[in-house]
Design a protein around this motif. Structure first.
Motif, PDB file in Angstrom:
ATOM      1  N   ASP A  98      -3.674  27.231  68.094  1.00 46.00           N
ATOM      2  CA  ASP A  98      -2.579  27.962  67.446  1.00 46.00           C
ATOM      3  C   ASP A  98      -2.078  29.114  68.309  1.00 46.00           C
ATOM      4  OD1 ASP A  98      -2.707  26.293  65.272  1.00 46.00           O
ATOM      5  OD2 ASP A  98      -4.025  27.612  64.111  1.00 46.00           O
ATOM      6  N   GLU A  99      -2.936  29.623  69.190  1.00 52.18           N
ATOM      7  CA  GLU A  99      -2.544  30.720  70.068  1.00 52.18           C
ATOM      8  C   GLU A  99      -1.932  30.222  71.375  1.00 52.18           C
ATOM      9  OE1 GLU A  99      -5.641  34.284  69.329  1.00 52.18           O
ATOM     10  OE2 GLU A  99      -6.609  32.364  69.800  1.00 52.18           O
ATOM     11  N   LEU A 100      -1.777  28.897  71.488  1.00 52.64           N
ATOM     12  CA  LEU A 100      -1.209  28.298  72.693  1.00 52.64           C
ATOM     13  C   LEU A 100       0.085  27.541  72.410  1.00 52.64           C
ATOM     14  CD1 LEU A 100      -4.503  26.752  74.158  1.00 52.64           C
ATOM     15  CD2 LEU A 100      -3.425  28.894  74.864  1.00 52.64           C
ATOM     16  N   GLN A 101       0.089  26.823  71.303  1.00 51.49           N
ATOM     17  CA  GLN A 101       1.176  25.900  70.988  1.00 51.49           C
ATOM     18  C   GLN A 101       2.513  26.614  70.816  1.00 51.49           C
ATOM     19  OE1 GLN A 101       0.290  22.620  71.113  1.00 51.49           O
ATOM     20  NE2 GLN A 101       0.494  21.723  69.082  1.00 51.49           N
ATOM     21  N   LEU A 102       3.540  26.095  71.521  1.00 51.44           N
ATOM     22  CA  LEU A 102       4.930  26.546  71.389  1.00 51.44           C
ATOM     23  C   LEU A 102       5.134  28.003  71.806  1.00 51.44           C
ATOM     24  CD1 LEU A 102       5.868  24.828  67.999  1.00 51.44           C
ATOM     25  CD2 LEU A 102       6.189  23.970  70.319  1.00 51.44           C
ATOM     26  N   LEU A 103       4.261  28.506  72.660  1.00 53.34           N
ATOM     27  CA  LEU A 103       4.397  29.879  73.143  1.00 53.34           C
ATOM     28  C   LEU A 103       4.837  29.891  74.604  1.00 53.34           C
ATOM     29  CD1 LEU A 103       1.274  31.623  71.553  1.00 53.34           C
ATOM     30  CD2 LEU A 103       3.625  31.527  70.692  1.00 53.34           C
ATOM     31  N   SER A 104       5.447  30.994  74.998  1.00 53.22           N
ATOM     32  CA  SER A 104       5.901  31.146  76.382  1.00 53.22           C
ATOM     33  C   SER A 104       4.708  31.336  77.311  1.00 53.22           C
ATOM     34  CB  SER A 104       6.841  32.351  76.500  1.00 53.22           C
ATOM     35  OG  SER A 104       7.987  32.168  75.685  1.00 53.22           O
ATOM     36  N   LEU A 148      -0.874  30.638  82.210  1.00 54.65           N
ATOM     37  CA  LEU A 148      -1.296  31.785  81.406  1.00 54.65           C
ATOM     38  C   LEU A 148      -0.278  32.002  80.291  1.00 54.65           C
ATOM     39  CD1 LEU A 148      -2.224  34.075  84.387  1.00 54.65           C
ATOM     40  CD2 LEU A 148      -3.801  33.647  82.491  1.00 54.65           C
ATOM     41  N   ILE A 149      -0.768  32.202  79.081  1.00 56.91           N
ATOM     42  CA  ILE A 149       0.118  32.514  77.968  1.00 56.91           C
ATOM     43  C   ILE A 149       0.612  33.949  78.139  1.00 56.91           C
ATOM     44  CG2 ILE A 149       0.305  32.762  75.471  1.00 56.91           C
ATOM     45  CD1 ILE A 149       0.029  29.887  76.448  1.00 56.91           C
ATOM     46  N   SER A 150       1.935  34.093  78.150  1.00 51.25           N
ATOM     47  CA  SER A 150       2.524  35.424  78.342  1.00 51.25           C
ATOM     48  C   SER A 150       2.971  36.050  77.029  1.00 51.25           C
ATOM     49  CB  SER A 150       3.714  35.334  79.301  1.00 51.25           C
ATOM     50  OG  SER A 150       4.670  34.386  78.830  1.00 51.25           O
ATOM     51  N   GLU A 151       3.242  35.215  76.041  1.00 55.27           N
ATOM     52  CA  GLU A 151       3.726  35.717  74.753  1.00 55.27           C
ATOM     53  C   GLU A 151       2.563  36.235  73.911  1.00 55.27           C
ATOM     54  OE1 GLU A 151       6.259  34.037  70.882  1.00 55.27           O
ATOM     55  OE2 GLU A 151       6.283  32.956  72.794  1.00 55.27           O
TER      56      GLU A 151
END
Length: 249
Positions: free
Chosen positions: A55-61, A70-73
């Motif tokens: 959930d902390e990865l999906q559809l995020l910038s 790396l997840i930036s959002e």
């Protein structure tokens, strides 16, 4: 004796006893879109963010390079990592990729969309209730007359222990001879753990004890594939890819 197929005793890239994949593992990958004119790419998540849930990865910038993403959002990224990522995209899907090894090379087995599905695939491929292909029955045509005479002589009376990581036994109801392989697989790494010697050392001991070289080769290939029981039977099928001897009068 005329060998039809030549198989080196120390080659592992053409071992006909090898079946399936081993060392199966799961790699979590991010499917990233970044350009309307380019197909999505797959990148592993950097280890500093390995704790993030789906959930902390999906559809995020995200930001990424050729090696990781790396997840930036909503996440704080150290400057030194941010500087290494020149591309910007969005995570569309979290994929669990199943990777397996065969003949010392890694292969992509398949992609799943949840960790549970990937674990189920590995469980099915691993045969947790046993080991795949640990017992084999092959034709005596894979041994020359010298090697067959050696086997028959060893088991003709009371079989004696060889002490050479293989032991022989008879099959009373047929003309076959069985061989129990010990300490498999016969890799240097494994043998050093259990016997403080390399495979070449074991091979030399077998040859010095009078074991025919052709038999040593077959036992090595089988043991390298973690075979535990090998039966030589004149009525069994020939194993494709394994050296066959054509006896000439």
């Amino acid at each position: 004796m005329n060998p039809i197929h030549q198989v080196s005793a120390l080659r592992v890239d053409s071992n006909p006893f090898m079946r399936g994949y081993h060392s199966l593992a799961i790699e979590r990958l991010l499917q990233i879109t970044y350009d309307n004119y380019c197909p999505p790419c797959l990148r592993p998540l950097h280890h500093s963010q390995a704790h993030l849930s789906v959930d902390e990865l999906q559809l995020l910038s995200c930001v990424f390079n050729d090696d990781f993403a790396l997840i930036s959002e909503g996440q704080s990224i150290p400057d030194e990592l941010d500087d290494r990522c020149q591309s910007i995209g969005q995570v569309r899907q979290v994929i669990y990729s199943v990777i397996g090894e065969r003949l010392s090379q890694k292969h992509h087995v398949g992609d799943l969309y949840s960790l549970e599905e990937a674990q189920t695939v590995i469980r099915h491929l691993s045969f947790e209730t046993g080991h795949y292909s640990r017992s084999w029955e092959i034709s005596t045509a894979h041994l020359p007359a010298e090697a067959m005479s050696y086997l028959q002589e060893r088991v003709s009376n009371e079989p004696k222990l060889t002490g050479l990581f293989f032991e022989l036994f008879t099959l009373p109801d047929c003309d076959g001879i069985g061989c129990k392989l010990i300490g498999t697989p016969w890799t240097d790494e494994h043998l050093l753990k259990i016997d403080s010697g390399s495979y070449l050392s074991l091979r030399q001991q077998q040859l010095d004890a009078g074991t025919p070289e052709a038999l040593v080769k077959v036992l090595y290939l089988a043991a390298l594939a973690d075979v535990r029981m090998l039966i030589f039977d004149p009525w069994a099928s020939v194993l494709p890819g394994l050296e066959v001897f054509n006896e000439q009068p």
